[in-house]
Scaffold this active site. Structure first.
Site, short mmCIF file in Angstrom:
data_model
loop_
_atom_site.label_atom_id
_atom_site.label_comp_id
_atom_site.label_asym_id
_atom_site.label_seq_id
_atom_site.Cartn_x
_atom_site.Cartn_y
_atom_site.Cartn_z
N GLY A 186 5.34 -16.22 -7.27
CA GLY A 186 3.80 -15.97 -6.75
C GLY A 186 2.96 -14.83 -6.12
N GLY A 194 0.85 -16.23 -1.78
CA GLY A 194 1.57 -15.16 -1.80
C GLY A 194 1.51 -13.74 -1.81
CD GLU A 231 4.00 -27.04 9.67
OE1 GLU A 231 4.65 -27.39 10.12
OE2 GLU A 231 3.26 -27.28 9.55
N GLY A 233 -2.45 -26.53 6.03
CA GLY A 233 -2.69 -24.50 5.97
C GLY A 233 -2.15 -24.11 7.19
CB ILE A 280 -2.59 -27.41 11.20
CG1 ILE A 280 -4.03 -26.89 11.46
CG2 ILE A 280 -2.12 -28.36 12.92
CD1 ILE A 280 -5.09 -27.67 11.50
CE LYS A 287 -2.66 -30.47 1.21
NZ LYS A 287 -4.24 -29.55 2.20
N GLY A 321 -6.78 -21.03 2.89
CA GLY A 321 -6.99 -19.87 2.83
C GLY A 321 -5.69 -19.42 2.81
N1 NAD Z 1 -4.96 -21.84 -0.98
C1 NAD Z 1 -4.58 -22.06 0.22
O1 NAD Z 1 -5.71 -22.48 1.32
C2 NAD Z 1 -3.13 -23.20 0.40
C3 NAD Z 1 -2.67 -23.83 1.22
C4 NAD Z 1 -1.53 -24.14 1.54
C5 NAD Z 1 -1.25 -24.43 0.06
N2 NAD Z 1 -1.58 -24.01 -0.26
C6 NAD Z 1 0.02 -24.11 -2.11
O2 NAD Z 1 0.43 -22.60 -1.82
C7 NAD Z 1 0.91 -22.80 -3.15
C8 NAD Z 1 0.06 -21.46 -3.42
O3 NAD Z 1 -1.39 -21.54 -3.75
P1 NAD Z 1 -2.95 -20.50 -3.83
O4 NAD Z 1 -3.65 -20.82 -3.37
O5 NAD Z 1 -1.63 -18.94 -3.32
O6 NAD Z 1 -2.29 -20.06 -5.63
P2 NAD Z 1 -2.54 -19.31 -6.47
O7 NAD Z 1 -3.02 -20.83 -7.77
O8 NAD Z 1 -3.95 -18.51 -5.98
O9 NAD Z 1 -1.03 -18.51 -7.03
C9 NAD Z 1 -0.27 -18.91 -7.70
C10 NAD Z 1 -0.04 -17.86 -7.92
O10 NAD Z 1 1.28 -17.88 -8.60
C11 NAD Z 1 1.00 -17.47 -9.67
N3 NAD Z 1 2.65 -18.42 -10.78
C12 NAD Z 1 2.19 -19.03 -11.14
N4 NAD Z 1 3.44 -20.09 -12.28
C13 NAD Z 1 4.14 -19.08 -12.88
C14 NAD Z 1 5.24 -18.64 -12.77
N5 NAD Z 1 5.87 -19.50 -13.70
N6 NAD Z 1 6.55 -17.80 -12.52
C15 NAD Z 1 5.48 -16.67 -11.86
N7 NAD Z 1 3.99 -17.09 -11.35
C16 NAD Z 1 3.33 -17.97 -11.36
C17 NAD Z 1 -0.22 -17.29 -10.72
O11 NAD Z 1 -0.10 -17.00 -12.02
C18 NAD Z 1 -1.02 -17.83 -9.43
O12 NAD Z 1 -1.30 -15.90 -9.03
C19 NAD Z 1 0.64 -23.72 -4.17
O13 NAD Z 1 1.27 -25.15 -3.57
C20 NAD Z 1 -1.27 -24.57 -2.85
O14 NAD Z 1 -0.74 -25.60 -3.33
C21 NAD Z 1 -1.99 -22.92 -1.20
N1 HSE Z 2 -6.69 -26.68 -1.45
C1 HSE Z 2 -6.33 -27.03 -0.17
C2 HSE Z 2 -5.47 -25.61 0.46
C3 HSE Z 2 -4.90 -26.15 1.43
O1 HSE Z 2 -3.54 -27.11 1.29
C4 HSE Z 2 -7.58 -27.39 0.36
O2 HSE Z 2 -8.36 -27.27 0.76
O3 HSE Z 2 -7.39 -27.95 1.55
NA NA Z 3 0.97 -26.79 8.49
#
Ligand code: NAD
Ligand code: HSE
Ligand code: NA
Length: 442
Positions: free
Chosen positions: A17, A22, A134, A139, A141, A210, A312
């Site tokens: 991802g 990512g 974590e 996020g 923290i 969470k 973020g």
């Molecule tokens: N954005 C945040 O602030 C945040 C914070 C904490 C945790 N997370 C977690 O982190 C993870 C990623 O979040 P994000 O915000 O980067 O999401 P996002 O939607 O921006 O990114 C996910 C990426 O994975 C890709 N993807 C999905 N399925 C796929 C597959 N089968 N093969 C290859 N690529 C694939 C999507 O195309 C996308 O680019 C999620 O589990 C989210 O809950 C996000």
């Molecule tokens: N969508 C989640 C990302 C962090 O887990 C949020 O707004 O807190």
């Molecule tokens: Na955390």
């Protein structure tokens, strides 16, 4: 990097991802390779990034040759797999495949860990590999590691916090600037806080996932999503926020996991997520924007507060890389160490048994005896009133006046409060029940 580290065999890192989080993890792995390798005890070599399509324009920040659509081959040839695709499948199957191949796994996927965490730890334990996540809660923290490691010598009694950045951002914007819900949500999406489907944020499902993870780690017992009572913020109106402000409160979406005793003194755990009124001088009322904060109460440590950026790409990448370096260190030292324990066996309590304070908004006829009839119903249900505020709406000529009542109660059970509201709503002098919100921190 010293000579020993430089001569250590590189650890092969696969990233699944390249979205908000990512892409930042990849950037930092490449930009800070020397420092990270030095802390890990071996170079961390990013060997590939699995994406859905090679045709997407991703700019030139990351080397094109790292991208692949063959996630399975990448996973099978890695020492450390970082899953940041989100969702249940194919994330789950790829994590299981990584474990089968002896790879250490780091993830930020709360939806998956709230649903399948215990099954995944069991597989990881059996295979002798590490599994850490974590980034999944609050996020950047550090909260899971403190609960799992630093507090493992204590007994946690309550966890209470703001764990969803998107909804905190929306409520904060509505409170501070009078912004409309839809505009605040769009801004949160543009800033990379929201989930791919923001329904998960605004309906409280992300916070509930969470909360399930926090409860499971805090009480050493498996709590699944179905054990979490969940209300999101879609029913919170601008009027609710204005009325809360007038009364000296702020509305926050809180996740609460607390150890309770029933009448027989038997312990149980209530896990819940709902919009909550907090006095404006409460520390959690000062958590603005997409920031998160979690209070942990433990028998010996007392009250601890963890605060920081809860969402973020870049802040969340910090938590992911912390897990990666820590896992790499343990790989270099040998052995995965002990992961989760689920030997607590505390039952989950239904929301009906929880006791809390409430704020009830009523639109009533401005007539003699109305307050007395309402107060009688509260008394009959043993719900004690803490404060009552009344504002009269002056009627136009010939029209009957109405009054807005805001009643804050002492602690009462959900069941007795529900009965009270039902009976009050049925009084002919009640035009409508405008809101029922739980209150903490008074
Ligand atoms: N954005 C945040 O602030 C945040 C914070 C904490 C945790 N997370 C977690 O982190 C993870 C990623 O979040 P994000 O915000 O980067 O999401 P996002 O939607 O921006 O990114 C996910 C990426 O994975 C890709 N993807 C999905 N399925 C796929 C597959 N089968 N093969 C290859 N690529 C694939 C999507 O195309 C996308 O680019 C999620 O589990 C989210 O809950 C996000
Ligand atoms: N969508 C989640 C990302 C962090 O887990 C949020 O707004 O807190
Ligand atoms: Na955390």
């Amino acid at each position: 990097m010293n000579l020993t580290e430089a001569s250590a065999k590189p650890l092969r890192v696969a990233l699944l991802g390249a979205g908000n989080v990512g892409s930042q993890v990849a950037r930092i792995l490449l930009d800070d390779a020397a420092a990270l390798g030095s802390r890990a005890g071996a170079p961390l070599e990013l060997v590939g990034i699995a994406v859905r399509s090679l045709d997407t324009d991703r700019g030139t920040a990351l080397p094109q040759e790292l991208f692949t659509t063959d996630a399975e081959s990448l996973v099978e040839n890695a020492d450390i797999v970082i899953e940041l695709m989100g969702g249940i499948e194919p994330a789950r199957s790829l994590i299981l495949r990584a474990i089968e191949h002896g790879a250490t796994v780091v993830s930020g996927n709360k939806a998956l860990f709230a649903q399948d965490g215990p099954a995944l730890y069991e597989k990881a334990d059996a295979a002798g590999v590490q599994l850490s996540y974590e980034a999944a809660v609050a996020g950047a923290i550090p909260i899971l590691r403190p609960i799992r490691d630093s507090l493992s010598g204590d007994r946690i009694t309550r966890v209470l916090g703001i764990v969803n950045g998107t909804t905190n951002y929306i409520l904060d914007q509505m409170d501070a600037t009078g912004a409309q819900f839809a505009d605040a949500l769009r801004a949160a999406q543009e800033l990379g806080y929201a989930e791919a489907d923001p329904t998960a944020d605004v309906e409280g499902h992300d916070a509930a996932a969470k909360a399930a993870i926090l409860a499971s780690l805090s009480f050493h017992t498996r709590f699944a999503l179905e054990n979490v009572y969940c209300e999101g913020i879609t029913q919170v109106t601008a009027d609710d926020i204005a009325a809360a402000r007038a009364d000296g409160y702020v509305i926050k979406l809180l996740a609460i996991a607390e150890l309770l005793s029933d009448e027989a003194g038997d312990p149980g755990v209530s896990v819940r997520v709902h919009p909550t009124l907090l006095p404006r001088d409460h520390p959690l009322a000062a958590v603005h924007g997409a920031f998160n904060a979690v209070f942990v109460e433990a028998e010996n440590a007392g009250e601890l507060m963890f605060y920081g950026q809860g969402a973020g790409g870049t802040p969340t990448a910090s938590a992911v890389l912390g897990d990666v370096v820590s896992a790499a260190r343990r790989m270099m030292l040998g052995g995965p160490g002990r992961t989760e324990t689920t030997t607590g066996h505390v039952p989950a309590r239904s929301i009906d048994t929880v006791s809390t304070s409430y704020c009830i908004g009523l639109d009533v006829a401005d007539q003699p005896g109305v307050l007395a009839r309402i107060a009688t119903i509260f008394a009959d249900n043993a719900v004690s009133i803490e404060t009552m505020r009344q504002s009269i709406h002056q009627p136009g000529p010939g029209a009957e006046g109405t009054a807005e009542l805001r009643i804050v109660t002492h602690r009462a059970t959900e069941a007795s409060l529900a009965a009270t509201v039902k009976q009050v709503a049925a009084l002919p002098v009640i035009n409508s029940v405008t809101s029922v919100l739980r209150v903490e921190g008074i």
